[in-house]
Design an enzyme around this catalytic site. Structure first.
Site, PDB file in Angstrom:
ATOM      1  N   GLY A   1       0.780  -1.240   0.000  1.00 12.76           N
ATOM      2  CA  GLY A   1       0.000   0.000   0.000  1.00 12.76           C
ATOM      3  C   GLY A   1       0.808   1.285   0.000  1.00 12.76           C
TER       4      GLY A   1
ATOM      5  N   ASN B   1       1.781   3.022  -2.587  1.00 16.22           N
ATOM      6  CA  ASN B   1       1.183   3.970  -3.535  1.00 16.22           C
ATOM      7  C   ASN B   1      -0.141   4.512  -3.009  1.00 16.22           C
ATOM      8  OD1 ASN B   1       2.972   4.340  -5.845  1.00 16.22           O
ATOM      9  ND2 ASN B   1       2.722   2.142  -6.131  1.00 16.22           N
TER      10      ASN B   1
ATOM     11  N   MET C   1      -2.973  -6.691  -8.043  1.00 24.22           N
ATOM     12  CA  MET C   1      -2.318  -7.749  -8.809  1.00 24.22           C
ATOM     13  C   MET C   1      -3.280  -8.724  -9.483  1.00 24.22           C
ATOM     14  SD  MET C   1       0.674  -6.639  -8.488  1.00 24.22           S
ATOM     15  CE  MET C   1       1.636  -7.922  -9.233  1.00 24.22           C
TER      16      MET C   1
ATOM     17  N   LEU D   1      -5.976  -8.982 -13.016  1.00 20.72           N
ATOM     18  CA  LEU D   1      -6.570  -8.347 -14.186  1.00 20.72           C
ATOM     19  C   LEU D   1      -8.054  -8.131 -13.904  1.00 20.72           C
ATOM     20  CD1 LEU D   1      -4.974 -10.354 -17.131  1.00 20.72           C
ATOM     21  CD2 LEU D   1      -4.424  -8.031 -16.400  1.00 20.72           C
TER      22      LEU D   1
ATOM     23  N   ASN E   1      -3.457   2.774 -13.729  1.00 24.86           N
ATOM     24  CA  ASN E   1      -2.523   1.898 -13.033  1.00 24.86           C
ATOM     25  C   ASN E   1      -1.141   2.535 -13.052  1.00 24.86           C
ATOM     26  OD1 ASN E   1      -1.572  -0.566 -11.815  1.00 24.86           O
ATOM     27  ND2 ASN E   1      -0.783  -1.199 -13.819  1.00 24.86           N
TER      28      ASN E   1
ATOM     29  N   HIS F   1       2.890   1.380 -13.062  1.00 23.56           N
ATOM     30  CA  HIS F   1       3.675   0.183 -13.379  1.00 23.56           C
ATOM     31  C   HIS F   1       5.169   0.521 -13.372  1.00 23.56           C
ATOM     32  CE1 HIS F   1       4.434  -3.757 -15.057  1.00 23.56           C
ATOM     33  NE2 HIS F   1       5.276  -3.182 -15.886  1.00 23.56           N
TER      34      HIS F   1
END
Length: 177
Positions: free
Chosen positions: A10, A12, A82, A84, A99, A101
């Protein structure tokens, strides 16, 4: 208002909280993760949507989207999420899911981006904030920032520092649109 999807530590999410962004709710696919503690500390409603408690990923995503929408989320941020997402989730928030990445997409998609960059011997990797679609890190790029691979000993920390700055900047811009 923002809905945040998390799966782990967590950091982010914490960067979004620290930036003072309007977070309506946090959803996780995993129980007992640090991100849920961060949400609780910030007094943000949070709920776990474990996949094995649903008949399908689609059913789970539909309920998760409903829950976020009921809390006022109109922008969804994947902050270390994590899984889709299925069409039933994506269709609820068209062009409103982003998102972060740890690579310069389209290079090194997936969960092992930093290791893949190191294995490939590239001199530069980076961070991408992108829209989410049905694919694995295939959505349109919003913003990217390069990060030198060397010194390798601090690469992960330097990538996280860029993520923690870049994601809140982009999310803030999307909120004022």
């Amino acid at each position: 208002m923002i809905g945040v999807l998390v799966s782990g530590e967590g950091t982010n999410l914490q960067a979004l909280v620290d930036a003072g962004l309007p977070i309506a709710a946090v959803a996780s696919n995993r129980p007992h993760v640090r991100a849920l503690e961060r949400a609780a500390a910030a007094r943000i409603p949070a709920r776990v949507f474990e996949l094995d408690r649903y008949p399908s990923r689609d059913a789970r995503d539909r309920e998760m989207a409903d829950w976020l929408a009921l809390r006022g989320a109109d922008l969804v941020v994947l902050a270390g999420y994590m899984h889709l997402l299925t069409a039933s989730f994506l269709d609820r928030f068209p062009d409103r899911i982003v998102n972060v990445h740890p690579s310069l997409l389209p290079a090194f998609p997936g969960a092992r981006a930093i290791d893949d960059a190191l294995s490939a011997g590239v001199e530069t990797t980076g961070v991408t904030v992108h829209y989410v679609d049905e694919g694995l890190d295939t959505g349109s790029v919003i913003r990217q920032e390069p990060v030198d691979v060397e010194p390798r000993a601090t690469l992960v920390e330097r990538i996280h520092a860029v993520e923690h700055r870049l994601l809140p900047e982009v999310v803030h811009e999307l909120c004022v649109r």
